[in-house]
Design a protein around this motif. Structure first.
Motif, PDB file in Angstrom:
ATOM      1  N   LEU A 113      -2.183   5.923  -0.909  1.00  0.00           N
ATOM      2  CA  LEU A 113      -2.361   7.287  -0.387  1.00  0.00           C
ATOM      3  C   LEU A 113      -1.973   7.393   1.086  1.00  0.00           C
ATOM      4  N   GLY A 114      -2.403   6.420   1.889  1.00  0.00           N
ATOM      5  CA  GLY A 114      -2.100   6.480   3.321  1.00  0.00           C
ATOM      6  C   GLY A 114      -0.602   6.504   3.570  1.00  0.00           C
ATOM      7  N   ASP A 115       0.090   5.680   2.826  1.00  0.00           N
ATOM      8  CA  ASP A 115       1.545   5.605   2.966  1.00  0.00           C
ATOM      9  C   ASP A 115       2.188   6.949   2.583  1.00  0.00           C
ATOM     10  N   LYS A 152      -6.339   5.618  -3.878  1.00  0.00           N
ATOM     11  CA  LYS A 152      -6.839   6.288  -2.673  1.00  0.00           C
ATOM     12  C   LYS A 152      -6.810   5.342  -1.460  1.00  0.00           C
ATOM     13  N   SER A 153      -6.469   4.066  -1.696  1.00  0.00           N
ATOM     14  CA  SER A 153      -6.392   3.116  -0.585  1.00  0.00           C
ATOM     15  C   SER A 153      -5.215   3.441   0.332  1.00  0.00           C
ATOM     16  N   SER A 154      -5.295   2.920   1.542  1.00  0.00           N
ATOM     17  CA  SER A 154      -4.258   3.190   2.549  1.00  0.00           C
ATOM     18  C   SER A 154      -2.853   2.811   2.095  1.00  0.00           C
TER      19      SER A 154
END
Lengths: 331, 331
Positions: B245-247, B240-242
């Protein structure tokens, strides 16, 4: 086929979308309508005049009812879809035992502001319902895309699997797929929080932050959801599922999201009051953030995005300043 | 201040964005440029003529080099940013020991198609580098928003924390925040997979699926990433870290995403070849999906979205049929 009758209590966009699905599925729907004008219009034209008016409804399966008590008494299964800020007003004069023996699903996605409670808790406390008879209908789903019959997914949550399955089946159709779960409270809180994060997303959009930043904001938001629900209701769940993450995504990224739109206006410099007047719709996240702050006094979870939205909406901190501070806390 | 020199090997959009950040940060950058024309243009106008030409570069800190060997030899730290499909061609005639004693960061986000390997594995096998001296620069970050100086976040991954910190510091500036991690392989595979999912996202967009569906697709995609990296490299990580997930989000949702654009064209009925010609850019996911299918023969993870993209791009299955089948598998 289980032929229990279903009443839908509420007549906004999302209520209308649910009525559309149910009535097209050959399910008789007892629909509480709160004004004679609306009643006549729907009866005559098969559309809700004010909300989601693009959606055609199968009038043959609709039984419109003006009296809320009758609408509740007539069915064993209730679907309550009134904006959280108006729910208590709508229900507070009803007999305390009116929901006894009923299965109550809420699809409200907000916190009842008078009590700082999510709907399931509210129904339990106010009407002495048992958790086993309480459920929710969760997204990810914008009403507008139901009207357009675009493929969408719904999650029905209830402690009693049989109840969840019953409603999930009733909602399944050509353009709706459903799943079910027993995590009522976790999914309800997640649905509440996502509106707060959609406001944050909108504020940043309004301030000119780009796609790179949004992706970081949303990644941090799902982590904030995860931390909060794990403290409030510590059971095993995967917040990467559609009912949690998907609902967050569609609310933060879609132009149909009223909470995001509300946030965008705030980011562009509107006051809270003028943004609300302009939109003529309820941004659930506005009320939710205040209640979540209260709930978090006990839970004690680190929630930098939630706090930033609270400070902007309630403490008049300038969005540009607050978001600059927030951006340093995101990773 | 650590004054080790840095060479950037590559001159596409993302390479140009990294050069912009580094050179503005008062870091001397030895930049390999693969043509005399480009060399002259950058020297004269401080912009890359073909890619990300809106980005102004700080020419004072640039040392343009036409010879790739010299560009590698001159610096202790290398940042390699060549599209994966062209990487082996660019490096295959170099002496096998040319990278010895160097720290090599890749920011390639693709699989080397000749070997079905992610860049870190490729450098280890082909040039006998140790994992401790190999790192990656991961998103979520579109080059176009770096050119616009919009706040963005980068994740630098390396087994050797000191190396990761060194580069993370060099990349930190007014509009870039950085974090570091030691999960090189997990983050690299996640970065590869996200391009496959962005193609899926584009295909569905091209076919007319809406926001509700996209949110479900992306939720299922991060679960597919999670399952795959946990089998290939089973360490504790939070996808869930950037950086994970962010990517994925920025690639699936941004109009700057070339993989999504490529997918949209496929969904609208373009052939693979005509979509590629039209775009004049590499869609990394096209090559990646084939290699991931090979890697998954061993891993044996259930990857319905990856398989759907593979069948559409390589087995000529009609997108409308394949996506209808896929939609039944999503939850």
């Amino acid at each position: 086929m289980d032929n229990r009758e279903i009443s839908v209590i509420g007549s906004g966009s999302w209520a209308t979308a649910l009525v559309k699905i149910l009535s097209e599925n050959d399910q008789k729907v007892n629909w509480w309508i709160n004004s004679q004008d609306k009643y006549d219009y729907i009866q005559k034209y098969g559309r809700n005049p004010k909300y989601l008016s693009s959606a055609e409804l199968n009038v043959e399966n609709l039984n419109l009812i003006l009296d809320i008590k009758e609408a509740i008494r007539i069915s064993e299964v209730l679907v309550v879809v009134i904006p959280s800020a108006f729910l208590h007003d709508a229900l507070k004069d009803l007999p305390k035992d009116i929901f006894q023996g009923k299965i109550v699903f809420s699809s409200i996605k907000g916190v009842i502001p008078e009590f700082d409670q999510v709907p399931a808790k509210y129904f339990k406390k106010q009407f002495d319902l048992k958790y086993k008879d309480l459920g929710i209908i969760a997204g990810p789903c914008h009403a507008e895309e139901i009207a357009l019959q675009r493929l969408s997914y719904l999650t029905v949550a209830c402690k009693t699997e049989e109840h969840a399955k019953f409603l999930a089946e009733k909602l399944e159709c050509r353009y709706v797929q459903t799943t079910h779960t027993d995590d009522v409270l976790g999914m309800e809180i997640s649905a509440v929080l996502k509106n707060v994060f959609a406001i944050a997303s909108g504020i940043c959009h309004g301030l000119g932050y780009g796609d790179n930043f949004q992706s970081v904001l949303v990644s941090n938001a799902i982590q904030e959801i995860s931390s909060f629900v794990d403290v409030v209701k510590p059971i095993h769940r995967d917040v990467k599922s559609s009912g949690y993450l998907g609902d967050l995504l569609v609310t933060c990224y879609s132009q149909f999201s009223r909470n995001r739109t509300f946030g965008t206006m705030i980011g562009k410099g509107y006051t809270v009051r003028s943004a609300m007047v302009e939109m003529n719709m309820v941004a659930e996240g506005y009320y939710a953030v205040k209640s979540i702050m209260v709930m978090n006094e006990k839970a004690g979870v680190e929630m930098p995005i939630t706090e930033a939205v609270y400070r902007i909406l309630y403490q008049k901190i300038t969005p540009v300043v607050e978001m600059r501070i927030l951006s340093k806390k995101l990773t």
